[in-house]
Scaffold this motif. Structure first.
Motif, PDB file in Angstrom:
ATOM      1  N   LYS A   1      35.541  36.914 110.764  1.00 44.02           N
ATOM      2  CA  LYS A   1      36.591  37.879 110.466  1.00 44.02           C
ATOM      3  C   LYS A   1      36.183  39.311 110.803  1.00 44.02           C
ATOM      4  O   LYS A   1      37.056  40.190 110.833  1.00 44.02           O
ATOM      5  N   SER A   2      34.881  39.540 111.045  1.00 41.27           N
ATOM      6  CA  SER A   2      34.449  40.913 111.341  1.00 41.27           C
ATOM      7  C   SER A   2      33.392  40.996 112.439  1.00 41.27           C
ATOM      8  O   SER A   2      33.129  42.088 112.938  1.00 41.27           O
ATOM      9  N   VAL A   3      32.798  39.874 112.819  1.00 39.59           N
ATOM     10  CA  VAL A   3      31.745  39.859 113.832  1.00 39.59           C
ATOM     11  C   VAL A   3      32.347  39.433 115.164  1.00 39.59           C
ATOM     12  O   VAL A   3      33.344  38.686 115.204  1.00 39.59           O
ATOM     13  N   LYS A   4      31.768  39.899 116.264  1.00 40.61           N
ATOM     14  CA  LYS A   4      32.281  39.583 117.594  1.00 40.61           C
ATOM     15  C   LYS A   4      32.284  38.075 117.841  1.00 40.61           C
ATOM     16  O   LYS A   4      31.421  37.350 117.354  1.00 40.61           O
ATOM     17  N   ASP A   5      33.270  37.645 118.633  1.00 47.70           N
ATOM     18  CA  ASP A   5      33.410  36.214 118.922  1.00 47.70           C
ATOM     19  C   ASP A   5      32.205  35.675 119.693  1.00 47.70           C
ATOM     20  O   ASP A   5      31.801  34.525 119.479  1.00 47.70           O
ATOM     21  N   GLN A   6      31.642  36.476 120.566  1.00 49.65           N
ATOM     22  CA  GLN A   6      30.491  36.008 121.345  1.00 49.65           C
ATOM     23  C   GLN A   6      29.307  35.695 120.446  1.00 49.65           C
ATOM     24  O   GLN A   6      28.606  34.686 120.636  1.00 49.65           O
TER      25      GLN A   6
END
Length: 232
Positions: A122-127
């Motif tokens: 919900k807050s960290v990059k998808d990569q």
């Protein structure tokens, strides 16, 4: 603690190869330092305040003083081939440490790790999240195929419990102990677990609530309600 044990040295190199201390023993004893700059203090005779007299002449041609005889020298022989010297003190062998507890549940460990990953999405990059998910799948595959030893599985169980309780420093300490004692087993996926710990500790309390509630759900499972049929 189960991580405080001594692993035998490399017997292929020689009988006197030094043993390998686990991460727990290294942290318990602390680093050993040799004080090379410490000044030597002469030994003073007790109660006299004067140094002891010089020893008699060590000339091999003279007989020894009366009442004294040379003590025989006992050379130290190495133990037989394949036999290692036993550890000294309260240190345990790795086999004793392995048999001290029961095997943990893989599903409970993976559930906690995946719940922490869901909170990070919900807050960290998808990569970053996708890479962590890939590492967690490697962990699960290694666990299911039996490639993980019992100490590794136990420590991962401890690490997941620390995550559920919000004890980030303790979880990171377990991660470091695994990298020191079992690097060959955990090197492929531990980098993802380390990143998961670092990202989870930076989340807000609202995002961490599902992870913290997971521990309560496991301890107090909801019993299904039994529906009885109508009586005629």
């Amino acid at each position: 603690m189960e991580d405080m044990y001594v692993k035998p040295g490399n017997q292929e190199q020689g009988w006197n190869d030094p043993p390998q201390f686990s991460y727990g023993l290294q942290m318990a004893h602390g680093p050993q330092r040799n004080l090379l700059n410490k000044r030597a203090v002469p030994v003073i005779a007790s109660g006299l305040g004067v140094p002891p007299t010089a020893p008699p002449s060590s000339n091999p041609l003279l007989p020894p003083p009366c009442g004294k005889a040379h003590s025989p020298l006992h050379p130290v022989h190495p133990p037989p081939d394949g036999v290692a010297a036993p550890p000294v003190g309260p240190m345990r062998s790795q086999r004793e440490a392995d048999s001290s507890q029961s095997a943990p549940d893989m599903e409970a460990v993976m559930l906690a790790l995946n719940r922490a990953l869901d909170a990070c999405r919900k807050s960290v990059k998808d990569q970053v999240c996708n890479d962590v998910a890939k590492r967690l799948r490697l962990l699960e595959d290694s666990w299911e195929s039996g490639r993980l030893s019992l100490p590794v599985r136990r420590r991962m169980d401890t690490l997941s419990q620390e995550l559920q309780s919000g004890r980030w420093e303790s979880a990171d300490e377990v991660h470091r102990s695994l990298m020191v004692d079992h690097v060959t087993e955990v090197s492929q996926w531990m980098v993802g677990v380390k990143r998961l710990i670092a990202e989870t500790r930076n989340l807000s309390p609202e995002l961490l609530e599902p992870l913290f509630n997971l521990k309560e759900q496991v301890q107090d499972p909801v019993e299904p309600v039994q529906v009885t049929g109508s009586q005629s």
